[in-house]
Design a protein around this motif. Structure first.
Motif, PDB file in Angstrom:
ATOM      1  N   ASN A  85      61.098  79.382  36.124  1.00  0.00           N
ATOM      2  CA  ASN A  85      61.029  80.321  37.241  1.00  0.00           C
ATOM      3  C   ASN A  85      61.914  79.870  38.393  1.00  0.00           C
ATOM      4  OD1 ASN A  85      59.287  82.134  36.024  1.00  0.00           O
ATOM      5  ND2 ASN A  85      57.447  81.116  36.777  1.00  0.00           N
ATOM      6  N   LEU A  86      61.900  78.579  38.676  1.00  0.00           N
ATOM      7  CA  LEU A  86      62.763  78.058  39.730  1.00  0.00           C
ATOM      8  C   LEU A  86      64.233  78.255  39.390  1.00  0.00           C
ATOM      9  CD1 LEU A  86      60.984  74.705  40.698  1.00  0.00           C
ATOM     10  CD2 LEU A  86      61.220  76.735  42.129  1.00  0.00           C
ATOM     11  N   VAL A  91      68.378  82.663  45.563  1.00  0.00           N
ATOM     12  CA  VAL A  91      68.182  82.324  46.974  1.00  0.00           C
ATOM     13  C   VAL A  91      69.543  82.232  47.651  1.00  0.00           C
ATOM     14  CG1 VAL A  91      67.265  80.634  48.593  1.00  0.00           C
ATOM     15  CG2 VAL A  91      66.070  81.067  46.440  1.00  0.00           C
ATOM     16  N   ASP A  92      69.683  82.925  48.789  1.00  0.00           N
ATOM     17  CA  ASP A  92      70.954  82.890  49.523  1.00  0.00           C
ATOM     18  C   ASP A  92      71.071  81.657  50.400  1.00  0.00           C
ATOM     19  OD1 ASP A  92      71.664  85.295  48.385  1.00  0.00           O
ATOM     20  OD2 ASP A  92      70.740  86.482  49.984  1.00  0.00           O
ATOM     21  N   ASP A  93      69.950  81.194  50.915  1.00  0.00           N
ATOM     22  CA  ASP A  93      69.948  80.034  51.816  1.00  0.00           C
ATOM     23  C   ASP A  93      70.310  78.768  51.027  1.00  0.00           C
ATOM     24  OD1 ASP A  93      69.463  77.983  53.566  1.00  0.00           O
ATOM     25  OD2 ASP A  93      67.599  78.828  54.353  1.00  0.00           O
ATOM     26  N   SER A  94      71.396  78.108  51.430  1.00  0.00           N
ATOM     27  CA  SER A  94      71.851  76.910  50.717  1.00  0.00           C
ATOM     28  C   SER A  94      70.829  75.780  50.823  1.00  0.00           C
ATOM     29  CB  SER A  94      73.202  76.433  51.266  1.00  0.00           C
ATOM     30  OG  SER A  94      73.098  76.126  52.654  1.00  0.00           O
ATOM     31  N   GLU A  98      68.947  73.980  47.648  1.00  0.00           N
ATOM     32  CA  GLU A  98      68.938  72.531  47.423  1.00  0.00           C
ATOM     33  C   GLU A  98      67.522  72.042  47.138  1.00  0.00           C
ATOM     34  OE1 GLU A  98      70.525  68.915  46.740  1.00  0.00           O
ATOM     35  OE2 GLU A  98      71.634  70.764  47.160  1.00  0.00           O
ATOM     36  N   LYS A  99      66.559  72.592  47.873  1.00  0.00           N
ATOM     37  CA  LYS A  99      65.160  72.230  47.645  1.00  0.00           C
ATOM     38  C   LYS A  99      64.691  72.671  46.258  1.00  0.00           C
ATOM     39  CE  LYS A  99      63.700  72.250  52.490  1.00  0.00           C
ATOM     40  NZ  LYS A  99      62.803  72.886  53.496  1.00  0.00           N
ATOM     41  N   GLN A 105      64.351  69.110  39.395  1.00  0.00           N
ATOM     42  CA  GLN A 105      64.514  67.743  38.909  1.00  0.00           C
ATOM     43  C   GLN A 105      63.175  67.019  38.834  1.00  0.00           C
ATOM     44  OE1 GLN A 105      67.350  66.043  41.606  1.00  0.00           O
ATOM     45  NE2 GLN A 105      69.100  67.150  40.740  1.00  0.00           N
ATOM     46  N   LEU A 106      62.359  67.213  39.873  1.00  0.00           N
ATOM     47  CA  LEU A 106      61.043  66.566  39.887  1.00  0.00           C
ATOM     48  C   LEU A 106      60.157  67.101  38.773  1.00  0.00           C
ATOM     49  CD1 LEU A 106      60.375  66.493  43.741  1.00  0.00           C
ATOM     50  CD2 LEU A 106      60.912  64.551  42.266  1.00  0.00           C
TER      51      LEU A 106
END
Length: 271
Positions: A85-86, A91-94, A98-99, A105-106
């Motif tokens: 899902n992620l 998402v437009d916000d860079s 990044e989050k 990764q986590l």
């Protein structure tokens, strides 16, 4: 003294001697039977305790297997879906992107850790890998945490044991390693397996803080903690010798000696 009186004395003396002889024989037979009874009683008690321990181990292994399956089938799948899902979230916000990548990764690491844990708990995996590879795999998992260094050394001509024995030995080693992580505050674990003169010796050594080790009592290791008693009982169940040495500030060494009079060849046959 007339001859009749002499004969009576002789007969009486013989009767007393015979009575004494039969009494001694009776006492000897009684003691032998009592000793046999006590031995049989002790053997029955030992057999009962071994059967009880074997049943407990089987229940524990089945529980671990169920937990492993639950982790693999449910928790792992949920995390995999969350990661997917992620990955498909626009998402437009860079900064937010990044989050999301960091979260992916986590979650990916959590999935891999759960898979490793599932394999370590699963009896089938342990039996498939064998004792030596299972010990090495457990050390690899500990090393992945980054909190402890590990090493593994094997010497001598390797031999395989019965699967049940190998599983019990692995659980002892696994318990020892987990005790190091929980209590020893160690920076390194060294595992050594030596095959020599039909005996397999396993040593698990750490450089942790150690502890005061009281002598083994004749009443059944009551001076030891529950974890160490469990390891000792498991070792006794398969005819292995268990010992542990530790001093405050000098780390801990756990030793296992296992007779190799019954080994398994590559085709799975007993020798």
């Amino acid at each position: 003294m007339d001859s009749e009186t002499s004969q009576l004395l002789i007969y009486f003396t013989i009767a007393i001697l015979l009575l004494g002889f039969f009494l001694i024989v009776f006492v000897i037979i009684y003691r032998l039977r009592m000793n046999n009874y006590l031995k049989e009683k002790e053997q029955t008690k030992l057999l009962y305790e071994q059967t009880l321990l074997q049943t407990q181990l089987e229940i524990q292994e089945q529980t671990l297997k169920n937990i492993s399956q639950e982790i693999h089938d449910n928790v792992g799948q949920v995390l995999t879906l969350a990661k997917l899902n992620l990955a498909t979230t626009a998402v437009d916000d860079s900064g937010a992107m990044e989050k999301i990548k960091t979260s992916q990764q986590l979650i990916g690491k959590a999935i891999q850790d759960l898979r490793d844990l599932s394999r370590s708990l699963n009896t089938d995996y342990v039996e498939e890998m064998g004792l030596l590879r299972s010990i090495e795999y457990e050390l690899e998992l500990l090393k992945k945490t980054g909190s402890i260094q590990t090493s593994f050394n094997i010497s001598g001509e390797t031999e395989k044991l019965d699967k049940q024995k190998e599983l019990i030995l692995f659980r002892i080693v696994q318990e020892a390693m987990h005790n190091v992580i929980r209590h020893a505050d160690a920076g390194k674990i060294n595992a050594t397996v030596v095959f020599n003169n039909h005996i397999m010796e396993i040593c698990i050594e750490d450089n942790g803080k150690g502890f005061d080790l009281k002598p083994i009592t004749a009443s059944g290791n009551k001076s030891f903690g529950l974890g160490i008693r469990n390891m000792h009982e498991r070792a006794t169940l398969i005819g292995a010798r268990f010992s542990i040495n530790s001093e405050p500030g000098a780390g801990t060494k756990l030793y296992l000696q296992v007779p190799l009079n019954e080994t398994i060849d590559e085709a799975g046959r007993k020798n």
